[in-house]
Design a protein around this motif. Structure first.
Motif, PDB file in Angstrom:
ATOM      1  N   SER A  40       2.902  24.187  41.511  1.00  0.00           N
ATOM      2  CA  SER A  40       2.776  22.670  41.010  1.00  0.00           C
ATOM      3  C   SER A  40       1.145  22.528  41.644  1.00  0.00           C
ATOM      4  O   SER A  40       0.745  22.673  42.768  1.00  0.00           O
ATOM      5  CB  SER A  40       3.619  21.924  41.707  1.00  0.00           C
ATOM      6  N   VAL A  41       0.322  21.810  40.585  1.00  0.00           N
ATOM      7  CA  VAL A  41      -0.896  21.755  40.948  1.00  0.00           C
ATOM      8  C   VAL A  41      -1.157  20.220  40.535  1.00  0.00           C
ATOM      9  O   VAL A  41      -0.516  19.646  39.722  1.00  0.00           O
ATOM     10  CB  VAL A  41      -1.849  22.419  40.022  1.00  0.00           C
ATOM     11  N   TYR A  42      -1.987  19.438  41.540  1.00  0.00           N
ATOM     12  CA  TYR A  42      -2.154  17.921  41.398  1.00  0.00           C
ATOM     13  C   TYR A  42      -3.804  17.641  41.246  1.00  0.00           C
ATOM     14  O   TYR A  42      -4.533  18.454  41.959  1.00  0.00           O
ATOM     15  CB  TYR A  42      -1.766  17.319  42.481  1.00  0.00           C
ATOM     16  N   ALA A  43      -3.808  16.618  40.446  1.00  0.00           N
ATOM     17  CA  ALA A  43      -5.296  16.426  40.459  1.00  0.00           C
ATOM     18  C   ALA A  43      -5.147  14.827  40.871  1.00  0.00           C
ATOM     19  O   ALA A  43      -4.527  14.013  40.044  1.00  0.00           O
ATOM     20  CB  ALA A  43      -5.847  16.528  39.153  1.00  0.00           C
ATOM     21  N   CYS A  44      -5.885  14.288  41.793  1.00  0.00           N
ATOM     22  CA  CYS A  44      -5.638  12.793  42.367  1.00  0.00           C
ATOM     23  C   CYS A  44      -7.146  12.291  42.336  1.00  0.00           C
ATOM     24  O   CYS A  44      -8.013  12.755  42.632  1.00  0.00           O
ATOM     25  CB  CYS A  44      -5.257  12.903  43.774  1.00  0.00           C
ATOM     26  N   ASP A  45      -6.922  10.848  41.757  1.00  0.00           N
ATOM     27  CA  ASP A  45      -8.221  10.023  41.844  1.00  0.00           C
ATOM     28  C   ASP A  45      -8.018   9.460  43.321  1.00  0.00           C
ATOM     29  O   ASP A  45      -7.117   8.347  43.219  1.00  0.00           O
ATOM     30  CB  ASP A  45      -8.248   9.230  40.596  1.00  0.00           C
ATOM     31  N   THR A  46      -9.331   9.409  43.883  1.00  0.00           N
ATOM     32  CA  THR A  46      -9.174   8.883  45.263  1.00  0.00           C
ATOM     33  C   THR A  46     -10.377   8.018  45.495  1.00  0.00           C
ATOM     34  O   THR A  46     -10.769   7.520  46.671  1.00  0.00           O
ATOM     35  CB  THR A  46      -9.249   9.958  46.503  1.00  0.00           C
ATOM     36  N   GLY A  47     -11.083   7.835  44.517  1.00  0.00           N
ATOM     37  CA  GLY A  47     -12.277   6.784  44.153  1.00  0.00           C
ATOM     38  C   GLY A  47     -12.238   5.364  43.669  1.00  0.00           C
ATOM     39  O   GLY A  47     -11.745   5.506  42.560  1.00  0.00           O
ATOM     40  N   ALA A  48     -12.660   4.583  44.260  1.00  0.00           N
ATOM     41  CA  ALA A  48     -12.577   3.224  43.771  1.00  0.00           C
ATOM     42  C   ALA A  48     -13.783   2.882  42.780  1.00  0.00           C
ATOM     43  O   ALA A  48     -14.559   2.174  43.053  1.00  0.00           O
ATOM     44  CB  ALA A  48     -12.529   2.031  44.637  1.00  0.00           C
ATOM     45  N   ASP A  49     -13.811   3.712  41.791  1.00  0.00           N
ATOM     46  CA  ASP A  49     -14.826   3.570  40.812  1.00  0.00           C
ATOM     47  C   ASP A  49     -14.389   3.733  39.166  1.00  0.00           C
ATOM     48  O   ASP A  49     -13.375   4.010  39.257  1.00  0.00           O
ATOM     49  CB  ASP A  49     -15.987   4.695  41.181  1.00  0.00           C
ATOM     50  N   ARG A  50     -15.424   3.977  38.483  1.00  0.00           N
ATOM     51  CA  ARG A  50     -14.819   4.288  37.033  1.00  0.00           C
ATOM     52  C   ARG A  50     -14.939   5.448  36.614  1.00  0.00           C
ATOM     53  O   ARG A  50     -14.509   5.920  35.612  1.00  0.00           O
ATOM     54  CB  ARG A  50     -15.956   3.231  36.028  1.00  0.00           C
ATOM     55  N   HIS A  51     -15.020   6.405  37.508  1.00  0.00           N
ATOM     56  CA  HIS A  51     -14.853   7.995  37.116  1.00  0.00           C
ATOM     57  C   HIS A  51     -13.396   8.218  37.354  1.00  0.00           C
ATOM     58  O   HIS A  51     -12.614   7.659  37.702  1.00  0.00           O
ATOM     59  CB  HIS A  51     -15.901   8.519  38.291  1.00  0.00           C
ATOM     60  N   GLN A  52     -13.291   9.475  36.731  1.00  0.00           N
ATOM     61  CA  GLN A  52     -11.916  10.038  36.595  1.00  0.00           C
ATOM     62  C   GLN A  52     -12.042  11.417  37.533  1.00  0.00           C
ATOM     63  O   GLN A  52     -12.937  12.229  37.437  1.00  0.00           O
ATOM     64  CB  GLN A  52     -11.571  10.369  35.208  1.00  0.00           C
ATOM     65  N   ALA A  53     -10.788  11.888  38.141  1.00  0.00           N
ATOM     66  CA  ALA A  53     -10.701  12.946  39.062  1.00  0.00           C
ATOM     67  C   ALA A  53     -10.213  14.125  37.893  1.00  0.00           C
ATOM     68  O   ALA A  53      -9.516  14.011  36.828  1.00  0.00           O
ATOM     69  CB  ALA A  53      -9.495  12.778  40.098  1.00  0.00           C
ATOM     70  N   ARG A  54     -10.517  15.274  38.264  1.00  0.00           N
ATOM     71  CA  ARG A  54     -10.297  16.518  37.477  1.00  0.00           C
ATOM     72  C   ARG A  54     -10.093  17.616  38.268  1.00  0.00           C
ATOM     73  O   ARG A  54     -10.737  18.019  38.956  1.00  0.00           O
ATOM     74  CB  ARG A  54     -11.349  16.699  36.178  1.00  0.00           C
ATOM     75  N   ALA A  55      -8.926  18.465  38.093  1.00  0.00           N
ATOM     76  CA  ALA A  55      -8.708  19.619  38.532  1.00  0.00           C
ATOM     77  C   ALA A  55      -9.057  20.867  37.586  1.00  0.00           C
ATOM     78  O   ALA A  55      -8.431  20.776  36.496  1.00  0.00           O
ATOM     79  CB  ALA A  55      -7.290  19.798  39.159  1.00  0.00           C
ATOM     80  N   GLU A  56      -9.749  21.777  38.061  1.00  0.00           N
ATOM     81  CA  GLU A  56     -10.210  22.873  37.181  1.00  0.00           C
ATOM     82  C   GLU A  56      -9.844  24.229  37.996  1.00  0.00           C
ATOM     83  O   GLU A  56     -10.157  24.330  39.009  1.00  0.00           O
ATOM     84  CB  GLU A  56     -11.659  22.938  36.956  1.00  0.00           C
ATOM     85  N   TYR A  57      -8.855  25.115  37.467  1.00  0.00           N
ATOM     86  CA  TYR A  57      -8.353  26.237  38.020  1.00  0.00           C
ATOM     87  C   TYR A  57      -7.942  27.331  37.122  1.00  0.00           C
ATOM     88  O   TYR A  57      -7.965  27.193  35.942  1.00  0.00           O
ATOM     89  CB  TYR A  57      -7.086  25.821  38.616  1.00  0.00           C
ATOM     90  N   PHE A  58      -7.789  28.526  37.702  1.00  0.00           N
ATOM     91  CA  PHE A  58      -7.312  29.667  37.034  1.00  0.00           C
ATOM     92  C   PHE A  58      -6.141  30.151  37.474  1.00  0.00           C
ATOM     93  O   PHE A  58      -5.949  30.164  38.950  1.00  0.00           O
ATOM     94  CB  PHE A  58      -8.439  30.838  36.955  1.00  0.00           C
TER      95      PHE A  58
END
Length: 262
Positions: free
Chosen positions: A192-210
């Motif tokens: 299982s892979v998780y991508a989590c947003d941990t910043g209080a800003d307008r940006h988005q978190a992204r997980a990139e993987y193979f």
């Protein structure tokens, strides 16, 4: 008098004949209604959504010049989502999709292989909204229309919208983060892979993987729901081989790290 009667008779006959021929011509001028033709049977290719047959069951597909994305039964007789590169050029095909009607997490699979190669993920949600896309590097060049397919699989990935970054770390074996704004975690018997947003800003978190040492398919999880939320993807027995967490502002990369090897 006899001549007048004969002339009237001839006129009546010609009028009747003309009326019949005119009616016949009018009928022939109307196009006959076309019977419905299965695109699966004749292999019609259109830019819009089409149905095709992949394996033993019909799959729902969308196409754009250079890419074909399908949701349905794959060649291994299991449901899944696939992306095929259909054009020999320097661009690559990708499929973008949402699962279970939730728009807070978007998934992307980039097919980095050559023309004719198919990449994908067998683990999908009960409902999938997807589109085909063509990219040049990280820049999206063109896309198809979105298509939603309900009741795709009998064993769907469950909708999980309440996983927090702390919860993702507790469930995982390996985590990484970038700029304190994005984290990626993975592990477990069934990957299982998780991508989590941990910043209080307008940006988005992204997980990139193979996965499984294959460098020709890049998987991404875009977490769009905001601070302290996580998106999850399931890959069963395929291990993560390279990974990184990145921060994006829509499609513009704000921060990232070099890939790490697992």
């Amino acid at each position: 008098m006899v001549l007048d009667r004969r002339l009237a008779a001839v006129v009546m006959v010609m009028t009747a004949a003309f009326g019949v021929e005119g009616a016949a011509a009018e009928v022939q001028a109307r196009p006959a209604p076309m019977a419905r033709v299965s695109t699966a049977a004749v292999g019609v290719v259109t830019p819009a959504a089409v149905s095709t047959t992949v394996g033993s069951a019909p799959a729902e597909c969308v196409r754009v010049k250079g890419a074909r994305a399908c949701v349905g039964v794959d060649q291994g007789s299991l449901p899944g989502i696939t992306i095929e590169d259909t054009r020999k050029d320097r661009l690559h095909a990708a499929v973008e999709y949402y699962q279970n009607g939730y728009l807070g997490t978007k998934y992307v699979i980039h097919n980095l292989a050559r023309k004719g190669e198919i990449k994908g993920n067998r683990r999908i949600g009960k409902t999938v909204t997807f589109r085909a896309a063509v990219y040049s590097g990280d820049e999206r060049i063109r896309v198809s229309a979105w298509r939603t397919v309900p009741d795709v699989t009998k064993n769907p990935v469950k909708r999980e919208t309440r996983v927090t970054p702390a919860g993702a770390r507790a469930r995982s074996e390996i985590c990484t983060s970038t700029k304190g704004a994005a984290s990626m975690c993975f592990g477990g018997k069934k990957t299982s892979v998780y991508a989590c947003d941990t910043g209080a800003d307008r940006h988005q978190a992204r997980a990139e993987y193979f996965l499984d040492g294959d460098p020709t398919a890049r998987f991404e999880i875009h977490q769009l729901a905001g601070l302290n939320t996580c998106g999850k993807a399931v890959h069963d027995d395929l291990p993560v081989s390279m990974y990184r967490a990145s921060v994006f502002d829509d499609d513009r990369q704000v921060a990232t790290r070099l890939y790490k090897y697992n």
